[in-house]
Design a protein around this motif. Structure first.
Motif, mmCIF file in Angstrom:
data_model
loop_
_atom_site.group_PDB
_atom_site.id
_atom_site.type_symbol
_atom_site.label_atom_id
_atom_site.label_comp_id
_atom_site.label_asym_id
_atom_site.label_seq_id
_atom_site.Cartn_x
_atom_site.Cartn_y
_atom_site.Cartn_z
ATOM 1 N N VAL A 12 0.844 -1.196 0.000
ATOM 2 C CA VAL A 12 0.000 0.000 0.000
ATOM 3 C C VAL A 12 0.882 1.251 0.000
ATOM 4 C CG1 VAL A 12 -1.702 1.333 1.322
ATOM 5 C CG2 VAL A 12 -1.954 -1.147 1.090
ATOM 6 N N ARG A 13 1.901 1.265 0.845
ATOM 7 C CA ARG A 13 2.802 2.424 0.890
ATOM 8 C C ARG A 13 3.546 2.599 -0.432
ATOM 9 N NH1 ARG A 13 3.081 0.347 5.868
ATOM 10 N NH2 ARG A 13 4.967 -0.868 5.475
ATOM 11 N N THR A 14 3.983 1.505 -1.028
ATOM 12 C CA THR A 14 4.655 1.589 -2.332
ATOM 13 C C THR A 14 3.702 2.152 -3.372
ATOM 14 O OG1 THR A 14 6.106 -0.268 -1.824
ATOM 15 C CG2 THR A 14 5.771 0.237 -4.152
ATOM 16 N N TRP A 15 2.461 1.670 -3.370
ATOM 17 C CA TRP A 15 1.465 2.163 -4.315
ATOM 18 C C TRP A 15 1.243 3.666 -4.109
ATOM 19 C CZ3 TRP A 15 -3.303 4.508 -4.205
ATOM 20 C CH2 TRP A 15 -4.023 4.491 -5.406
ATOM 21 N N LEU A 16 1.112 4.099 -2.859
ATOM 22 C CA LEU A 16 0.899 5.520 -2.562
ATOM 23 C C LEU A 16 2.081 6.363 -3.035
ATOM 24 C CD1 LEU A 16 -0.652 5.162 0.998
ATOM 25 C CD2 LEU A 16 -1.839 5.994 -1.042
ATOM 26 N N GLU A 17 3.297 5.889 -2.798
ATOM 27 C CA GLU A 17 4.493 6.611 -3.242
ATOM 28 C C GLU A 17 4.519 6.744 -4.759
ATOM 29 O OE1 GLU A 17 7.751 4.430 -1.537
ATOM 30 O OE2 GLU A 17 7.249 5.084 0.497
ATOM 31 N N ARG A 18 4.176 5.675 -5.455
ATOM 32 C CA ARG A 18 4.156 5.709 -6.924
ATOM 33 C C ARG A 18 3.072 6.642 -7.439
ATOM 34 N NH1 ARG A 18 6.546 0.720 -9.025
ATOM 35 N NH2 ARG A 18 8.442 0.543 -7.806
ATOM 36 N N ARG A 19 1.937 6.682 -6.737
ATOM 37 C CA ARG A 19 0.858 7.587 -7.153
ATOM 38 C C ARG A 19 1.255 9.041 -6.940
ATOM 39 N NH1 ARG A 19 -0.558 5.870 -10.913
ATOM 40 N NH2 ARG A 19 -1.928 7.641 -11.048
ATOM 41 N N VAL A 20 2.014 9.346 -5.886
ATOM 42 C CA VAL A 20 2.501 10.720 -5.675
ATOM 43 C C VAL A 20 3.382 11.124 -6.853
ATOM 44 C CG1 VAL A 20 4.012 12.174 -4.270
ATOM 45 C CG2 VAL A 20 2.308 10.734 -3.156
ATOM 46 N N ALA A 21 4.301 10.262 -7.234
ATOM 47 C CA ALA A 21 5.197 10.555 -8.357
ATOM 48 C C ALA A 21 4.413 10.722 -9.659
ATOM 49 C CB ALA A 21 6.239 9.451 -8.494
ATOM 50 N N ALA A 22 3.435 9.842 -9.897
ATOM 51 C CA ALA A 22 2.627 9.935 -11.113
ATOM 52 C C ALA A 22 1.799 11.218 -11.125
ATOM 53 C CB ALA A 22 1.709 8.716 -11.221
ATOM 54 N N ALA A 23 1.249 11.591 -9.974
ATOM 55 C CA ALA A 23 0.442 12.803 -9.882
ATOM 56 C C ALA A 23 1.285 14.051 -10.148
ATOM 57 C CB ALA A 23 -0.231 12.896 -8.514
#
Length: 119
Positions: A12-23
């Motif tokens: 979940v944390r990895t997914w959130l980190e990747r979404r921050v970068a994508a955003a």
């Protein structure tokens, strides 16, 4: 019938980190689009805000706590973030994105998809 997948706080944390970068990337792209893409920029900023807020929370370690954190986040009166074009729409985008995360967390689905573009 398959047994439900166990909650994985690290995923979940990895997914959130990747979404921050994508955003952040999506915001840059939208900024280059000018006035016509301001709403896209606000949507990406909303995604960044929600994911950045949650990615370091201990609540990511347990599904129930994560859902409670999201519930409290959605209950806020307003959301402040720099570089937003329309505060009212931004608040709506933040709540919409947070509700998407609630659906994902309830079903424990989607956190394995770390691709930039998501359905």
């Amino acid at each position: 019938m398959a047994e439900p997948k166990a909650w994985d706080g690290a995923a979940v944390r990895t997914w959130l980190e990747r979404r921050v970068a994508a955003a952040k990337s999506d915001q840059v792209t939208a900024e280059r689009g000018g006035r016509d893409r301001q709403d896209d920029c606000d949507k990406a900023a909303a995604e960044e805000m929600v994911c950045a807020f949650l990615k370091t929370k201990a609540s990511t370690n347990a599904q129930a706590y994560f859902l409670e954190e999201l519930k409290q986040f959605i209950a806020r009166d307003e959301y402040l973030w720099s570089g937003v074009y329309d505060d009212t729409k931004f608040d709506r985008h933040v709540r919409t994105y947070a509700r998407k995360l609630v659906r994902m967390a309830k079903g424990n689905t989607g956190f394995d998809n770390v691709a930039h573009y998501q359905a």
